[in-house]
Scaffold this active site. Sequence first.
Site, PDB file in Angstrom:
ATOM      1  CG  PHE A  67     -50.077  -7.801 -12.108  1.00 47.23           C
ATOM      2  CD1 PHE A  67     -49.280  -8.819 -12.590  1.00 47.23           C
ATOM      3  CD2 PHE A  67     -50.445  -6.776 -12.971  1.00 47.23           C
ATOM      4  CE1 PHE A  67     -48.855  -8.830 -13.903  1.00 47.23           C
ATOM      5  CE2 PHE A  67     -50.026  -6.777 -14.289  1.00 47.23           C
ATOM      6  CZ  PHE A  67     -49.231  -7.809 -14.760  1.00 47.23           C
ATOM      7  CB  CYS A  68     -45.786  -8.732  -8.091  1.00 51.31           C
ATOM      8  SG  CYS A  68     -46.471  -8.823  -6.418  1.00 51.31           S
ATOM      9  CB  THR A  69     -44.716 -13.671  -8.277  1.00 52.02           C
ATOM     10  OG1 THR A  69     -43.825 -13.245  -9.304  1.00 52.02           O
ATOM     11  CG2 THR A  69     -44.850 -15.194  -8.312  1.00 52.02           C
TER      12      THR A  69
ATOM     13  N   GLY B  73     -47.854 -10.961  -4.538  1.00 49.30           N
ATOM     14  CA  GLY B  73     -48.497  -9.847  -3.864  1.00 49.30           C
ATOM     15  C   GLY B  73     -47.580  -8.887  -3.141  1.00 49.30           C
TER      16      GLY B  73
ATOM     17  CB  ILE C 144     -49.549 -13.926 -11.113  1.00 46.12           C
ATOM     18  CG1 ILE C 144     -49.273 -12.550 -11.702  1.00 46.12           C
ATOM     19  CG2 ILE C 144     -49.843 -14.922 -12.245  1.00 46.12           C
ATOM     20  CD1 ILE C 144     -47.964 -12.471 -12.463  1.00 46.12           C
TER      21      ILE C 144
END
Length: 289
Positions: free
Chosen positions: A182-184, A186, A211
């Site tokens: 995951f990241c901010t 995508g 997220i």
Amino acid sequence: MIMHVNIAAYKFVTLDNLEEMRLQYQAQCNELGLKGTVLLTPEGINMFVSGPREQIDQYLAWVRSDARLADLEWKESLSEEQSHRRMLVRIKKEIITMRMPLIKPELGRAPSVDPKTLKRWLDQGHDDDGVPVVMMETRNAFEVDVGTFENTLDYRIDKFSEFPEVVAKHKDELQGKTVVTFCTGGIRCEKAAIHMQNIGYERVYQLDGGILKYFEEVGGDHYKGDCFVFDYRTALNPKLEPTETVQCFACRAVVTPRQQLAPEYVVGVSCPHCAHKSAAAPEQNQAQA
């Protein structure tokens, strides 16, 4: 009071008329009074743009009039001010620098998991096949320090181009686990999951929408803290509201509300991180001598 809509969107798609697009996007955003950043690359587009609802809707309709971007999806948050101070349209080599040219998300994504399904997996402690679920960060260490999922693998990388080497070293440790990157928003986990598949990870997913989409659809369940964002707001809570967290003008470190109470914190001048770095410098110089 006029509320501003802040949109985050990206799409991996071949773009070959970048300079023409740059001029068109700059002119369109300026005409609508929008502010933010649009990155145009041969592998696709990435944007963070802010403005009143009517102008944002006009902008998105204009963007999606390009057949290559007709299915562009985005995430939204609201703020009393525009999230950026100026409008910048730039051409880059990659949407996010990984230096792995063989990874082409446009040709096929790694499997993804939507926020609601991920929450259910985390609630029960395993995926639908009964396999334990492990969350894996793809963001930089300073972003992770603002907030992340509970019990997350965090390899403390300083830049995304370090991720391929680090994740290869830990592959054997994660056999028999379902790994969710995951990241901010995508983008990083989209590339990360493909790379992990390429090097032999058997069960790897990307969190669809990152997220921010998780906050939008699920809230803050299984997440601790806030989410760092690359605009003046610095961090958003699970309600997608700006927080009191700021970024130091001098050293660019993230400064929490508690750290802002320290005497070393002077708005626009310094913070506790600056003081720590200054104190550490003489010791390093002495050791090198």
